[in-house]
Design an enzyme around this catalytic site. Structure first.
Site, short mmCIF file in Angstrom:
data_model
loop_
_atom_site.label_atom_id
_atom_site.label_comp_id
_atom_site.label_asym_id
_atom_site.label_seq_id
_atom_site.Cartn_x
_atom_site.Cartn_y
_atom_site.Cartn_z
N LEU A 168 -138.07 9.68 99.85
CA LEU A 168 -138.15 11.03 100.37
C LEU A 168 -139.59 11.52 100.26
O LEU A 168 -140.05 11.94 99.20
CB LEU A 168 -137.22 11.97 99.60
CG LEU A 168 -135.72 11.66 99.70
CD1 LEU A 168 -134.93 12.66 98.85
CD2 LEU A 168 -135.24 11.70 101.14
N ASP A 169 -140.31 11.46 101.36
CA ASP A 169 -141.72 11.82 101.36
C ASP A 169 -141.89 13.33 101.27
O ASP A 169 -141.25 14.10 102.00
CB ASP A 169 -142.38 11.30 102.65
CG ASP A 169 -143.82 11.72 102.77
OD1 ASP A 169 -144.64 11.24 101.98
OD2 ASP A 169 -144.12 12.55 103.65
#
Length: 583
Positions: free
Chosen positions: A237-238
């Site tokens: 999850l950037d």
């Protein structure tokens, strides 16, 4: 015998509670059903005991799809061939950095999440990698490219996208908002309804999506479902810490962000019990740790404080800050693990060192890296001041010398840093350019004028393989040494990612810790000389059990006198164990 992770009624109850908190005005039952439909049909229903989600045999390679190029070949084909030839017996997992059509930021301004960048390859290439490795992919969840279909639709007032983006007035007081960049937060854009100002946490080409709209959540669930169907088993999850926006708050780590992560984990595990969620939160250590939640948010969190602290320790020859940090780190919760790394496609994050390194130490640290060719990128503080955000430099060149200047120990320092990472609690992750001892790419830096380009070299396959085959090159020596060390590590039960860890109290120049396997069959004492001078350690300070035989896994040498002295050469590391599983 296998059983479902959760029964459908139980899952719906949990989802409903989360959705009701996030979207109190929505029809919770209908939205729950939409979420299940968005994630798509289940792939794997088998329960995986927490201790079996990963093991000591796991090591992750981080690479761009085009880090290695060859004429007339799709880069993903070239990558697959290289991995099969050199690294299939070394790494269990591969993180291919964003492989989608994009407009900037090294792939993190995504134009279309559903397509593979045609310059890299196609979905078949991604699926092939997923058959041979645990495949990790990026969900760039905070923002999309200004060239994306959603944003074009926003400008024209069309669906989907018309109401997908965060708007704010330039007259609002946004001074509390935490920023990782120095560019203006808001961007003025022309729309069919006139000029509007959209939120851009990172750059004006990266427009933040609005998760306050449940339709945005459903879009990303469809994307996650697609990735899982295509073989992406680990999902990163950037920039997730910035996900939820509320005017009048810092807009980072908001409670709603944590609830979204819980929801994503529930649905991912429902679809595929082997799926792993990883949070990418480049923030101070205490804040980073919150993303484990109560073992119900990220399965893994990046150990962001490790890179600046281990590099600082080797440049200063003193491990007091590294040791202090390790002593304060809690064991990862059940069903969770740390993801350890020392280099990445980005720079060396400096926010994770806040509160750990003094201002004076940080200043000396950054000046030293600059003297080795590094660049410093900044962010805007809450009071509008510019603050160092990350140091941009290849890891190999970060170890050109120490605070005293350049010397002959560059390769030894690099290997020492990787041996420390390999032995720590968690799963080790290697940026591909560390394996290749890639120096600063000053040509790419000059061409792009982006600091991060200094550590994003694109190797030509023929040139690289020539260097790797030549014993006279640092590329050959580092590549072969690291392969050997990773294979040794992956055979030791005491290096299970959740095995017991205790910090040892030794002289400042020696960083030491003890690991013990989950079944208590193996102990490993990890001793690392951080300095350019020999260090003597009295073995009585380590308390080796006298009834057992002890051997260094790295050198193969036996310990013959348990009450004697061990001398570590400059930057030498030892793994003293009472048990050895042959590699």
């Amino acid at each position: 015998m296998t059983t479902d992770f959760l029964s459908l009624p139980e899952l719906k109850n949990k989802l409903g509670a989360l959705l009701n908190y996030l979207y109190p005005n929505a029809d919770t039952d209908a939205l729950t059903q939409q979420c299940l439909e968005a994630i798509g049909p289940r792939i794997n229903r088998a329960i995986v005991p927490p201790e079996q989600l990963w093991s000591e045999q796991d090591a992750l390679l981080i690479t761009y799809g085009n880090s290695i190029r060859s004429p007339n070949e799709k880069p993903l084909d070239t990558l697959e061939q290289f991995l099969h030839k050199h690294l299939q017996d070394t790494f269990s997992a591969v993180h291919v950095l964003p492989f989608f059509p994009h407009s900037s930021d090294g792939g993190f301004a995504v134009i279309d999440y559903t397509q593979v960048d045609a310059e890299l390859g196609e979905w078949d290439d991604i699926e092939t990698l997923g058959q041979d490795f645990k495949l990790m992919g990026d969900l760039v969840i905070n923002h999309v490219s200004s060239q994306s279909g959603w944003f074009r639709n926003y400008q024209y007032g069309k669906d989907p996208g018309r109401d997908y983006f965060v708007e704010a007035s330039p007259h609002y007081d946004l001074s509390m908002v935490v920023r990782p960049r120095t560019s203006p937060l808001l961007r003025a854009v022309e729309t069919n309804e006139g000029v509007k100002h959209v939120w851009c946490t990172f750059s004006h080409d990266q427009i933040d999506v609005d998760f306050r709209n449940p339709k945005v959540l459903l879009e990303y669930l469809k994307i996650i479902g697609l990735y899982l169907d295509k073989g992406v088993q680990w999902l990163r999850l950037d920039a997730v810490a910035f996900l939820w926006k509320e005017i009048g708050t810092p807009c980072i780590h908001l409670p709603q962000t944590h609830e979204v992560i819980k929801l994503l984990r529930l649905l991912m595990e429902y679809k595929n019990a082997h799926a792993i969620l990883i949070s990418e939160t480049n923030v101070p250590n205490r804040e980073n740790l919150t993303y484990f939640g109560n073992s119900n948010e990220a399965h893994m969190i990046y150990n962001f404080s490790l890179p600046p602290l281990v590099i600082h320790a080797l440049l200063s020859g003193n491990g007091q800050y590294l040791k202090g940090w390790l002593m304060s780190m809690p064991p990862s919760p059940v069903g969770c693990a740390y993801l350890n790394f020392t280099a990445s496609h980005d720079g060396i994050g400096l926010r994770p060192a806040e509160g750990l390194l003094s201002d004076e130490e940080l200043e000396t640290f950054l000046k030293t890296l600059q003297s080795f060719g590094g660049r410093i990128s900044s962010r805007t503080g809450q009071n509008g001041e510019s603050k160092p955000y990350e140091a941009n430099i290849s890891l190999f060149d970060a170890f050109k010398g120490t605070y005293q200047g350049t010397d002959r120990w560059q390769e030894a320092r690099l290997l020492c840093s990787q041996i420390i990472m390999l032995a720590l609690e968690g799963i080790p992750a290697f940026y591909i350019h560390t394996l290749f001892a890639t120096p600063n790419d000053l040509d790419k830096l000059e061409a792009t004028q982006h600091n991060r380009s200094i550590n994003r070299t694109n190797w030509h396959k023929g040139e690289l393989e020539t260097l790797l085959a030549d014993p006279e090159t640092p590329q050959h020596r580092i590549f072969n040494a690291l392969q050997r060390l990773i294979r040794i590590r992956c055979a030791q039960p005491a290096f299970h990612p959740n095995a017991t860890q205790f910090t040892l109290h030794l002289q400042p120049e020696v960083f030491g810790f003890w690991r013990q396997s989950l079944r208590r069959t193996q102990s490993i004492f990890c001793l690392n000389n951080l300095s350019d001078r020999p260090q003597e350690i009295s073995l009585t300070n380590i308390n080796l059990i006298s009834t057992e035989n002890w051997r260094d896994l790295i050198s193969g040498e036996a310990v013959t006198d348990l009450y004697g002295t061990l001398t570590l050469a400059p930057y030498q590391c030892v793994w003293l164990t009472n048990y050895e599983k042959k590699v």
